[in-house]
Design a protein around this motif. Sequence first.
Motif, PDB file in Angstrom:
ATOM      1  N   PRO A 143       2.523  -0.938   4.514  1.00  0.00           N
ATOM      2  CA  PRO A 143       2.701  -1.984   5.519  1.00  0.00           C
ATOM      3  C   PRO A 143       1.549  -1.925   6.526  1.00  0.00           C
ATOM      4  CG  PRO A 143       4.723  -0.710   5.197  1.00  0.00           C
ATOM      5  CD  PRO A 143       3.620   0.038   4.508  1.00  0.00           C
ATOM      6  N   PRO A 144       1.224  -3.001   7.203  1.00  0.00           N
ATOM      7  CA  PRO A 144       1.991  -4.252   7.189  1.00  0.00           C
ATOM      8  C   PRO A 144       1.568  -5.252   6.104  1.00  0.00           C
ATOM      9  CG  PRO A 144       0.300  -4.377   8.869  1.00  0.00           C
ATOM     10  CD  PRO A 144       0.190  -2.992   8.277  1.00  0.00           C
ATOM     11  N   LEU A 145       0.394  -5.080   5.492  1.00  0.00           N
ATOM     12  CA  LEU A 145      -0.085  -6.098   4.562  1.00  0.00           C
ATOM     13  C   LEU A 145       0.470  -5.957   3.151  1.00  0.00           C
ATOM     14  CD1 LEU A 145      -3.835  -6.472   5.637  1.00  0.00           C
ATOM     15  CD2 LEU A 145      -1.817  -7.708   6.420  1.00  0.00           C
ATOM     16  N   ARG A 146       0.585  -4.706   2.649  1.00  0.00           N
ATOM     17  CA  ARG A 146       1.094  -4.466   1.291  1.00  0.00           C
ATOM     18  C   ARG A 146       0.468  -5.456   0.309  1.00  0.00           C
ATOM     19  NH1 ARG A 146       7.225  -2.857   0.733  1.00  0.00           N
ATOM     20  NH2 ARG A 146       6.211  -1.261  -0.532  1.00  0.00           N
ATOM     21  N   LEU A 147      -0.841  -5.387   0.186  1.00  0.00           N
ATOM     22  CA  LEU A 147      -1.603  -6.384  -0.552  1.00  0.00           C
ATOM     23  C   LEU A 147      -1.137  -6.549  -1.994  1.00  0.00           C
ATOM     24  CD1 LEU A 147      -5.085  -5.345   0.847  1.00  0.00           C
ATOM     25  CD2 LEU A 147      -3.829  -7.431   1.399  1.00  0.00           C
ATOM     26  N   ASN A 148      -0.768  -5.445  -2.643  1.00  0.00           N
ATOM     27  CA  ASN A 148      -0.357  -5.534  -4.043  1.00  0.00           C
ATOM     28  C   ASN A 148       1.033  -6.123  -4.209  1.00  0.00           C
ATOM     29  OD1 ASN A 148      -1.108  -5.179  -6.759  1.00  0.00           O
ATOM     30  ND2 ASN A 148       0.064  -3.281  -6.921  1.00  0.00           N
ATOM     31  N   TYR A 149       1.694  -6.411  -3.103  1.00  0.00           N
ATOM     32  CA  TYR A 149       2.998  -7.064  -3.159  1.00  0.00           C
ATOM     33  C   TYR A 149       2.890  -8.567  -2.905  1.00  0.00           C
ATOM     34  CZ  TYR A 149       5.453  -2.614  -3.457  1.00  0.00           C
ATOM     35  OH  TYR A 149       5.931  -1.396  -3.896  1.00  0.00           O
ATOM     36  N   HIS A 150       1.671  -9.039  -2.656  1.00  0.00           N
ATOM     37  CA  HIS A 150       1.483 -10.448  -2.302  1.00  0.00           C
ATOM     38  C   HIS A 150       0.327 -11.081  -3.082  1.00  0.00           C
ATOM     39  CE1 HIS A 150       3.575  -8.628   1.184  1.00  0.00           C
ATOM     40  NE2 HIS A 150       4.229  -9.775   1.192  1.00  0.00           N
ATOM     41  N   GLY A 151       0.133 -10.643  -4.313  1.00  0.00           N
ATOM     42  CA  GLY A 151      -0.868 -11.258  -5.177  1.00  0.00           C
ATOM     43  C   GLY A 151      -2.304 -10.934  -4.840  1.00  0.00           C
ATOM     44  N   LEU A 152      -2.524  -9.940  -3.963  1.00  0.00           N
ATOM     45  CA  LEU A 152      -3.885  -9.599  -3.540  1.00  0.00           C
ATOM     46  C   LEU A 152      -4.278  -8.177  -3.932  1.00  0.00           C
ATOM     47  CD1 LEU A 152      -3.791 -11.178   0.031  1.00  0.00           C
ATOM     48  CD2 LEU A 152      -4.952 -12.089  -1.997  1.00  0.00           C
ATOM     49  N   GLY A 153      -3.419  -7.476  -4.647  1.00  0.00           N
ATOM     50  CA  GLY A 153      -3.709  -6.093  -4.992  1.00  0.00           C
ATOM     51  C   GLY A 153      -4.873  -5.946  -5.955  1.00  0.00           C
ATOM     52  N   GLU A 154      -4.941  -6.829  -6.946  1.00  0.00           N
ATOM     53  CA  GLU A 154      -5.999  -6.722  -7.943  1.00  0.00           C
ATOM     54  C   GLU A 154      -7.377  -6.908  -7.317  1.00  0.00           C
ATOM     55  OE1 GLU A 154      -2.195  -8.055  -9.851  1.00  0.00           O
ATOM     56  OE2 GLU A 154      -3.367  -8.681  -8.111  1.00  0.00           O
ATOM     57  N   VAL A 155      -7.502  -7.911  -6.469  1.00  0.00           N
ATOM     58  CA  VAL A 155      -8.809  -8.170  -5.863  1.00  0.00           C
ATOM     59  C   VAL A 155      -9.169  -7.090  -4.845  1.00  0.00           C
ATOM     60  CG1 VAL A 155      -7.937  -9.682  -4.021  1.00  0.00           C
ATOM     61  CG2 VAL A 155     -10.268  -9.965  -4.871  1.00  0.00           C
ATOM     62  N   SER A 156      -8.175  -6.580  -4.099  1.00  0.00           N
ATOM     63  CA  SER A 156      -8.485  -5.549  -3.101  1.00  0.00           C
ATOM     64  C   SER A 156      -8.879  -4.237  -3.773  1.00  0.00           C
ATOM     65  CB  SER A 156      -7.298  -5.335  -2.163  1.00  0.00           C
ATOM     66  OG  SER A 156      -6.163  -4.851  -2.856  1.00  0.00           O
ATOM     67  N   CYS A 157      -8.192  -3.878  -4.862  1.00  0.00           N
ATOM     68  CA  CYS A 157      -8.547  -2.653  -5.583  1.00  0.00           C
ATOM     69  C   CYS A 157      -9.939  -2.770  -6.187  1.00  0.00           C
ATOM     70  CB  CYS A 157      -7.516  -2.367  -6.674  1.00  0.00           C
ATOM     71  SG  CYS A 157      -7.856  -0.861  -7.598  1.00  0.00           S
ATOM     72  N   ALA A 158     -10.239  -3.934  -6.782  1.00  0.00           N
ATOM     73  CA  ALA A 158     -11.569  -4.140  -7.358  1.00  0.00           C
ATOM     74  C   ALA A 158     -12.644  -4.064  -6.284  1.00  0.00           C
ATOM     75  CB  ALA A 158     -11.615  -5.490  -8.064  1.00  0.00           C
ATOM     76  N   LEU A 159     -12.352  -4.619  -5.125  1.00  0.00           N
ATOM     77  CA  LEU A 159     -13.326  -4.608  -4.032  1.00  0.00           C
ATOM     78  C   LEU A 159     -13.574  -3.192  -3.527  1.00  0.00           C
ATOM     79  CD1 LEU A 159     -15.077  -6.313  -2.143  1.00  0.00           C
ATOM     80  CD2 LEU A 159     -13.097  -6.537  -0.636  1.00  0.00           C
TER      81      LEU A 159
END
Length: 349
Positions: A143-159
């Motif tokens: 939290p608070p963003l939990r990117l991989n729970y909102h369709g943004l995990g793949e791009v954030s991990c790659a970045l």
Amino acid sequence: MTSNLLETAPRPLLAFVRLGRPKFLFQSMLVVAAGVTIAVHSGHQASLGWYLVTLLFAWCTHLMTHYCNEYFDLEADRANAAPTSWTGGSRILVGGHLRPEVSLGAAFVLLFVGVLLLALLPSLETRLVATAIIALAWLYTAPPLRLNYHGLGEVSCALVLYGLGPLLACVVQAGTIDTAGLGYVGVLFVFQFLRMAIMNLSDIEGDRATGKRTLAVLLGAAGLVRLFAAGQLVGYAAIALLLVTGVIPVSAGLLMLATAPVPIWVTRQLTTGALAEPRRANAVTFWASMHMPLTSSSIIVGLLVDLGVHGGRLWQPWLAVVGATFLIFGTWLVRAAQTNRAGAPSPAG
């Protein structure tokens, strides 16, 4: 029943190590080596001191992410009835071998160490890049963003790993990164984005059940497989374009193109229902993961070959570091591939 569980339960120290999933550290090790080699190829002499600082930062941040994810992904991991050796977490917390607070505590300690290492970096630019790496890595599941729970995990991990990772390693050494270097980073970013999509596809049922909205959940299995196949075509077309326009040397371009059979095989397996069969699912996630360090290795070897062919200055200590890196990774890869063929758990787990 209880006796059998106690007999097979790992000892606390071993459980703690497995909790961090150290086998994935080969990815960040080769990412850093690729970034340094990009700097060397552009005419800069590698500093072993800065290489070690960057590698320690990368490993610290990578492990921090794993321990953090184990804690915040626990509900989804418990709901995952079909984990592989490469997806679904370490299963240490799911199996009750350690308390969840142990994982969160380790993540905070590694976060603190990562910030200390960040402060050692040589310039404002590198410290800003490192800050972005830590922030995105922590917020991947926390939290608070939990990117991989909102369709943004793949791009954030790659970045984090294959975008900012090699960029940081190169800029620490050279102070900048050239056009070719940005090309390598861009290709690695695309491939890692696609790889993470496949890893999440393997976890789709548990993620869907717990409201974890990864791309796999949002697009569905068929849509994600199409994205993976199309993305691989785009990535390899980009490599070919960089090669024919002379942005990257022939040796690097050809070796990068030579990794194409891996995603082709993964795509074929995905279209024939491999993820529904445990042994095939394990093989798919294994080779989808190995595509990344193999691509990093192709960049490193290709750039060093180009320097040798064109009479560039090859700094011998850096060659020794690269040789040792490949020896360690190659030895582990052979063992892991053999184990994968046998359908047994990874020996590096």
